[in-house]
Design a protein around this motif. Structure first.
Motif, PDB file in Angstrom:
ATOM      1  N   MET A  95      45.739  32.692  61.116  1.00 51.67           N
ATOM      2  CA  MET A  95      46.686  31.864  61.854  1.00 51.67           C
ATOM      3  C   MET A  95      46.192  31.551  63.260  1.00 51.67           C
ATOM      4  N   THR A 155      48.085  33.785  57.252  1.00 55.37           N
ATOM      5  CA  THR A 155      49.106  33.089  56.476  1.00 55.37           C
ATOM      6  C   THR A 155      48.650  33.030  55.030  1.00 55.37           C
ATOM      7  N   SER A 191      49.696  30.791  51.428  1.00 55.92           N
ATOM      8  CA  SER A 191      50.582  29.785  50.852  1.00 55.92           C
ATOM      9  C   SER A 191      50.432  29.770  49.345  1.00 55.92           C
ATOM     10  N   LYS A 198      55.009  29.050  52.354  1.00 56.49           N
ATOM     11  CA  LYS A 198      54.019  29.742  53.168  1.00 56.49           C
ATOM     12  C   LYS A 198      54.654  30.908  53.906  1.00 56.49           C
ATOM     13  N   GLY A 243      53.740  34.015  56.986  1.00 56.32           N
ATOM     14  CA  GLY A 243      52.773  34.577  57.917  1.00 56.32           C
ATOM     15  C   GLY A 243      52.951  36.078  57.892  1.00 56.32           C
TER      16      GLY A 243
END
Lengths: 400, 449
Positions: free
Chosen positions: B304, B320, B322, B392, B394
């Protein structure tokens, strides 16, 4: 419609591959000329660095480069699916073992080709003539290499090689330019080239050679050598040809003096301390052969390799040979009166390739080549220089 | 955009033990393994001309040596040539007082201004086709040679067939058995060609005229010694080598080059031979019929923000992840056991121990989610999951570099659920897609110390 390719037409055509030290020739069997002649180098798409195929430090590096090069050839030029195709690789007799092994590994393991035939370039060159006897001289990039072939068998005792070819010409041009050459840039006229040696790239040297240089006449050549080699007085030089202005990118003009144009190719013919040149190479090769073969060899000379396409090369070589014949050391031994040359039905730089294309189109190819199964089983290649590798081909014969 | 800009920071280990960014990997849905560009098979799909975008069937392409018959490249700069029309006024044959305008066409390069009139090529009366082709002057001789060699090869083959029959009865059998073959035969690599040479008594020998030897060659014309090299009239090596069979040295011998075809390529898994990527048949289309790039199936890990690291000190790094799949996906991260390769692992890493749940990828509502509502829905631990937005999340990992300098690299095992939609659809429509767990090794380069 790739699935029907094999059904509709004839057999998939054989890939003919000749990886030379400067240029790679590639095409399909049965064609009259290669599909492409490209430099033997690969470009890294990330950092735009080119790396020459033959400058490798490890076989792993070579493996990656060969993979790249072959991928370009197959997918950009040949547009074929390599799997289960047969390949003819044209190699020099002096090809290093690790290069062959790596090439075989790339072709068999990565591209999964059906079989490979490693064929010596000199024999293939002779195939383009339809004769079985000849003295084949290959003037390529790294070296000049002569092999006498009699009745289809190379006389291994008679092979000779000398590191005089394109590379030697390039380095001669470079050293001459660094010594005497001048460059005129938009800012300043007549700067010495030595002040900016970076402009002399390999491509530039090659282009200067191709566009400006030529092989001079025998008598002029002798006069030049008298001065440059044996320290004769400079006023004995023949009047040099006019200078040429060579445009380089960025508005600069490189002055190529007439001397460079005429003198550089002398490197092939001037006899150094060992008294060897391309011409003596041929003579020595004939001397090394059995006496009853010599006449046949001398009257069937075939010259291949891109460097022999220099203007004036043949004329000079022929005169050099006939003058060497008058020298006592050869006159007594040889007993030959004249030399006869053949011209292959191809340009010199792809003569060997054409031989490969002829060989590849024959139906006996499968029985002569090494199949993938046998390679995977035994893990090695047959080679002319090791006797124990015969079993590779014999195994196949008994099966077929 | 890290997938597209600096792709080399996060790499996945392919099944063939090479590391690649995820956008360069494929996931074979039948073997359920990652495949990279080196471990798939490349196949020719459709050759087509990049200029007129016309498909050429493979057979025709073969005949035309992979070149388009209507499009031409400039022999000097390689740019595509344009067809130009020009009007010609000529007297009308029927009525001498009137004149008619005749259109003729020539080819010109819009980039370097080369055109076919430079080389005195005649203008054509039709716009396409009909341009004269060069022919290799040696074709006849080469074909003669080829015919001849083919006959010899047949003889040789017949010979071998015959030998197979009589083998047991002849003395050759003994030779083979006790390995008494003459020493010349030992050099298999070389002698295998000798049989291709002409043999006396072969009837084929008459058909082939021997090559005519040359005794002397003409010296160079005097111009070489009296004139500067005519650079503008000499072609460069690139120009010569682009037409290997002709290699013109004089600029006036340059000839328009038929455009080389390019191809659409399909990729195939080497193990199960299923297609991994197959493009649409039509050259104008950029769509794929089959496209199994790993990006569409495997959760993608990104870094990130860049962090600063100190030797032996714990740093929090936010990554992150996704989810490309249309189902909620559960992911677990774990250490790679026995990872001793210091080149790829220069820091200790503490990973989230709990399972991470990634929301499904829902294209239309991707930008309307609010962070809070979603976090609630999935009962996230705020210490672990920094944020959640759409498909997504984090999450935080604790990284302790163990080397005093150099790059900080970590690796971990990413285990995720995979619902194989294609296979399920084949089996039955009512059944829920089967859940498989896939494992990938992920290597990250987080930055320097």
């Amino acid at each position: 419609m790739p699935h029907f390719e094999g059904l509709l037409g004839d057999e998939p055509r054989i890939i003919i591959l000749d990886i030379g030290s400067a240029y790679t020739k590639c095409g399909l069997a049965g064609d009259t000329g290669p599909r492409c002649i490209i430099p033997s180098e690969t470009k890294n798409p990330r950092n735009q660095q080119t790396s020459k195929i033959w400058d490798y430090s490890s076989t792993d590096e070579l493996y990656e480069h060969l993979k790249e090069l072959l991928y370009t050839l197959i997918s950009r030029y040949l547009l074929v699916t390599p799997k289960d195709r047969r390949v003819v690789v044209i190699e020099s007799l002096l090809c290093p073992t690790d290069f062959r092994d790596t090439l075989a590994r790339v072709l068999f393991k990565h591209f999964e080709v059906a079989s490979i035939l490693f064929a010596p370039s000199h024999l293939l060159s002779l195939m383009t003539l339809g004769t079985k006897t000849g003295l084949v001289l290959d003037v390529g990039y790294q070296e000049s290499f002569v092999v006498p072939v009699y009745e289809g068998i190379p006389i291994l005792k008679g092979w000779r090689t000398i590191p005089l070819a394109s590379k030697a010409i390039h380095s001669r041009i470079k050293s001459q330019l660094l010594e005497h050459g001048t460059v005129s840039t938009p800012e300043q006229k007549h700067q010495p080239v030595a002040s900016m040696p970076d402009i002399l790239t390999d491509e530039l040297l090659e282009d200067i050679k191709v566009c400006c240089c030529f092989v001079t006449e025998y008598s002029r050549g002798q006069q030049i050598q008298e001065v440059t080699m044996r320290g004769g007085h400079a006023n004995k030089l023949p009047p040099p040809p006019p200078d040429t202005d060579y445009q380089i990118d960025g508005g600069s003009v490189l002055n190529i003096s007439g001397r460079i144009r005429e003198h550089t190719c002398e490197v092939l013919f001037e006899q150094d301390n060992d008294e060897t040149s391309i011409a003596t190479l041929l003579m020595d090769a004939i001397v090394a052969c059995p006496i009853d073969t010599r006449k046949d060899l001398a009257s069937n000379i075939l010259v291949t390799g891109g460097t022999s396409m220099m203007p004036g090369f043949y004329h000079r070589l022929q005169l050099e040979l006939s003058h060497l014949l008058k020298k006592p050391c050869y006159a007594q031994q040889l007993g030959i009166k004249r030399f006869l040359f053949h011209k292959a039905p191809a340009k010199e730089n792809y003569t060997a390739w054409l031989g490969g294309a002829l060989l590849g189109a024959l139906e006996t190819l499968p029985s002569k080549s090494l199949s993938r199964d046998v390679y995977l089983q035994k893990g090695k290649l047959p080679d002319w220089c090791c006797i124990d590798s015969d079993f590779l081909l014999e195994d196949k014969n008994s099966k077929s | 955009m890290a997938t597209f800009a600096t792709v080399d920071l996060v790499k996945y280990l392919c099944t063939c033990e090479k590391k690649f960014p995820i956008c360069r990997l494929y996931l074979c849905k039948h073997c359920l393994k990652l495949r990279c560009i080196d471990c798939v098979q490349h196949e020719v799909d459709t050759p087509y001309c990049p200029n007129c975008l016309e498909i050429m069937p493979a057979q025709e392409a073969k005949l035309k040596k992979n070149r388009c018959s209507n499009c031409f490249d400039c022999p000097v700069c390689g740019h595509t040539l344009m067809t130009r029309a020009s009007g010609h006024i000529s007297p009308n044959p029927e009525d001498p007082n009137k004149s008619v305008t005749k259109k003729t066409y020539y080819l010109a390069c819009g980039f370097c201004r080369w055109n076919t009139r430079d080389i005195n090529m005649l203008d054509q009366t039709v716009a396409t086709g009909n341009w004269p082709m060069l022919e290799n002057p040696h074709v006849k001789r080469i074909n003669n040679l080829l015919e001849n060699y083919k006959l010899m090869a047949q003889v040789e083959k017949a010979d071998r067939e015959r030998k197979k029959y009589v083998k047991r009865r002849s003395h050759l059998y003994l030779q083979d058995k006790f390995n008494l073959s003459p020493s010349v035969m030992k050099r298999k690599g070389l002698s295998s060609f000798s049989s291709l040479s002409l043999k006396e008594g072969d009837k084929t020998i008459e058909d082939l005229e021997p090559s005519v030897p040359v005794e002397s060659f003409d010296p160079l014309p005097n111009d070489y010694y009296t004139q500067p090299a005519a650079l503008e009239k000499t072609t460069k090596l690139v120009h010569r080598l682009s037409v290997p069979e002709f290699q013109p040295e004089d600029v006036s011998k340059l000839h328009p080059i038929n455009k080389h075809l390019i191809m659409k390529k399909s990729l195939r898994c080497r193990e199960c031979e299923h297609n991994l990527s197959k493009s649409d048949f039509n050259p104008c289309s950029i769509k794929f019929k089959i496209q199994l790039t790993a990006l569409h199936w495997v959760p993608e890990v990104r870094i990130m923000t860049p962090s600063t690291f100190t030797y032996n000190k714990e740093t929090l790094v936010t990554l992150t992840m996704s989810n490309p799949s249309v189902f909620n996906t559960t992911v677990t991260l774990s250490q790679i056991e026995n990872e001793t390769d210091v080149d790829y692992c220069t820091a200790k890493v503490e990973l989230p121990k709990k399972e991470l749940v990634l929301a499904s990828r829902d294209e239309p509502s991707m930008h309307v989610y609010e962070d809070s509502s979603q976090a609630h829905e999935f009962k996230d631990d705020p210490k672990l999951i920094v944020f959640r937005k759409g498909n997504k999340i984090g999450f935080v990992v604790k990284v302790t570099p163990v080397v005093p300098q150099g790059d900080v690299k970590i690796c971990f095992l990413l285990k995720h659920e995979f619902r194989n939609t294609t296979v399920a659809a084949l089996q039955s429509e009512s059944k829920e897609p089967e859940i498989k767990w896939l494992e990938h090794k992920v290597y990250l380069c987080l930055g320097t110390i």
